[in-house]
Scaffold this motif. Structure first.
Motif, PDB file in Angstrom:
ATOM      1  N   LYS A 168     -11.945  -6.128   1.185  1.00  0.00           N
ATOM      2  CA  LYS A 168     -11.949  -7.015   0.019  1.00  0.00           C
ATOM      3  C   LYS A 168     -11.594  -8.464   0.418  1.00  0.00           C
TER       4      LYS A 168
ATOM      5  N   ALA B  79      -9.416  -0.652   2.648  1.00  0.00           N
ATOM      6  CA  ALA B  79     -10.110  -1.178   1.470  1.00  0.00           C
ATOM      7  C   ALA B  79      -9.709  -2.633   1.213  1.00  0.00           C
ATOM      8  N   LEU B  80      -8.427  -2.930   1.364  1.00  0.00           N
ATOM      9  CA  LEU B  80      -7.949  -4.294   1.141  1.00  0.00           C
ATOM     10  C   LEU B  80      -8.489  -5.258   2.192  1.00  0.00           C
TER      11      LEU B  80
ATOM     12  N   LYS C 242      -3.519   3.189   5.999  1.00  0.00           N
ATOM     13  CA  LYS C 242      -3.939   4.136   4.974  1.00  0.00           C
ATOM     14  C   LYS C 242      -5.338   3.739   4.487  1.00  0.00           C
TER      15      LYS C 242
ATOM     16  N   ASN D 182       1.088  -1.717   4.943  1.00  0.00           N
ATOM     17  CA  ASN D 182       0.994  -2.838   4.008  1.00  0.00           C
ATOM     18  C   ASN D 182       0.213  -4.003   4.597  1.00  0.00           C
TER      19      ASN D 182
ATOM     20  N   TYR E 276      -5.250  -1.236  -5.403  1.00  0.00           N
ATOM     21  CA  TYR E 276      -5.053  -0.614  -4.087  1.00  0.00           C
ATOM     22  C   TYR E 276      -3.582  -0.568  -3.677  1.00  0.00           C
ATOM     23  N   CYS E 277      -2.696  -1.147  -4.506  1.00  0.00           N
ATOM     24  CA  CYS E 277      -1.273  -1.212  -4.186  1.00  0.00           C
ATOM     25  C   CYS E 277      -0.517  -0.077  -4.872  1.00  0.00           C
ATOM     26  N   GLU E 278       0.479   0.451  -4.206  1.00  0.00           N
ATOM     27  CA  GLU E 278       1.276   1.527  -4.781  1.00  0.00           C
ATOM     28  C   GLU E 278       1.971   1.027  -6.049  1.00  0.00           C
TER      29      GLU E 278
ATOM     30  N   VAL F 148       0.833  -1.207   0.000  1.00  0.00           N
ATOM     31  CA  VAL F 148       0.000   0.000   0.000  1.00  0.00           C
ATOM     32  C   VAL F 148       0.862   1.249   0.000  1.00  0.00           C
ATOM     33  N   ASP F 149       1.962   1.214   0.759  1.00  0.00           N
ATOM     34  CA  ASP F 149       2.809   2.398   0.902  1.00  0.00           C
ATOM     35  C   ASP F 149       4.244   1.929   1.094  1.00  0.00           C
TER      36      ASP F 149
ATOM     37  N   ASN G 155      -6.274   2.708   1.665  1.00  0.00           N
ATOM     38  CA  ASN G 155      -6.210   1.473   0.884  1.00  0.00           C
ATOM     39  C   ASN G 155      -5.948   0.242   1.749  1.00  0.00           C
ATOM     40  N   THR G 156      -5.362   0.453   2.933  1.00  0.00           N
ATOM     41  CA  THR G 156      -5.228  -0.661   3.884  1.00  0.00           C
ATOM     42  C   THR G 156      -6.614  -1.172   4.265  1.00  0.00           C
TER      43      THR G 156
END
Length: 363
Positions: free
Chosen positions: A300, A296-297, A291, A321, A345-347, A217-218, A293-294
């Motif tokens: 999911k 969001a994952l 974050k 991550n 969602y991953c950098e 993620v970051d 996106n963390t």
């Protein structure tokens, strides 16, 4: 004191120079270590999967110095990380050398060059300090072994873990074994606060090659270091309850490992991840490493487990991550899931495919 056995005699080495190289893995804690006492003693026991692909490779070059240049307080060294001299790494390594010098007095007879590289992004919550410090500790122990060749392999590994722990607590879990326990626990014979041990109890074969797909993620440096986070557990209003929870969770995992009870495994592993981050969010001062996106994952992954019945789960280290854990039998379908639904969602769409490994190895 248990540490007395690790004090090496102060000898004047006959070795003039040499080099040694080790490859040491990162690890992902299932039961988290968060909070420590003096001298890197954990406030609660932890248990981790040793990883296979996320690793640090370190070469230690050493040259004997003249007696006039020996200094009992400071070790002379240079650090080269991924081809570049790294002055910013020196304070942490200098602190490490200072901590281990009482146990490795022979170090003052040498100056060192530390050449290191990672197979994964540094300082992004994939425990780079664990693999880095364990690789360095193993190099130091190889030097010690050349001075004291009668040393047993068991003592070598035990002291390597002991020394690595003094550099980074979790580094003590990156020496040997596919699962490692660090911290004294009533249900794990020979467990110790001073070093990690291979998980000694029955483990179903499903866990021997468990998969860890790390969703990046970051990849940047964390806003708050783990050292600062650990210190904030002193006086934390929920600290004692957290330490008890970790002990209880480790006890509950023992039959889950033996019986391949993946439902219990998932429940505890995800609870541990969220508990770790809840301690950060309720510290004073509080901080947040996850974050958007963390989160969001995580949702999911929950959705995938609910819809497919695949025993996939997540854990988090002290960063943003997401480590997605699942049996190797489900690898093909989960990697399709990653490519089709999770890379967004991953950098830069980046992720790492990893799995349980066996530990460090000399090169």
């Amino acid at each position: 004191m248990p540490d007395k056995e690790f004090i090496a005699a102060d000898v004047n080495p006959t070795i003039e120079n040499g080099s040694v190289s080790w490859e040491a893995p990162s690890n992902i804690a299932l039961v988290k270590y968060w909070g420590k006492k003096e001298n890197q003693i954990p406030a609660n026991p932890s248990l981790s999967f040793t990883l296979k692909n996320c690793k640090t490779t370190t070469k230690l070059n050493y040259v004997k110095v003249t007696e006039a240049h020996q200094n009992s307080e400071e070790i002379t060294f240079e650090v080269i990380f991924e081809g570049v001299k790294k002055e910013s790494f020196k304070p942490k390594i200098a602190s490490f050398f200072k901590r281990i010098l009482p146990y490795c007095a022979y170090l003052k007879h040498f100056r060192f060059e530390i050449i290191s590289e990672n197979s994964f992004p540094h300082s992004s919550g994939i425990a780079s300090s664990a693999s880095g410090m364990s690789a360095l500790a193993l190099c130091v122990m190889s030097l010690e072994k050349s001075l004291f060749p009668e040393m047993s392999d068991d003592f070598f590994n035990k002291k390597a873990s002991f020394l690595a722990r003094l550099g980074s607590g979790s580094a003590g879990r990156s020496i040997k074994g596919n699962m490692v326990v660090w911290g004294e626990h009533k249900d794990v014979l020979l467990s110790s606060d001073y070093y990690g041990i291979e998980y000694p109890l029955k483990t179903n074969a499903v866990f021997k090659d468990y998969q860890d797909t790390i969703l990046l993620v970051d990849k940047g440096i964390k806003q708050v270091s783990s050292t600062v986070g650990h210190d904030l557990m002193h006086g934390h209003p929920f600290a004692e309850a957290r330490f008890k929870q970790a002990n209880d969770h480790l006890s509950e995992l023992i039959p889950a490992f033996a019986d391949a009870d993946l439902e219990t495994f998932i429940k505890i592993v995800e609870s541990e991840a969220l508990s770790l981050h809840s301690m950060m969010m309720s510290s004073d001062p509080y901080f947040l490493l996850m974050k958007p996106n963390t989160l969001a994952l995580i949702h999911k992954i929950w959705e995938k487990r609910e819809q497919s019945g695949i025993p996939v789960c997540f854990t988090l280290d002290a960063g943003a991550n997401v480590h997605m854990l699942y049996p190797s039998a489900n690898k093909e379908e989960i990697l399709e899931f990653v490519k089709n639904e999770l890379v967004v969602y991953c950098e830069n769409g980046h992720y790492i495919c990893d799995e349980v490994g066996e530990g460090a190895k000399m090169l």
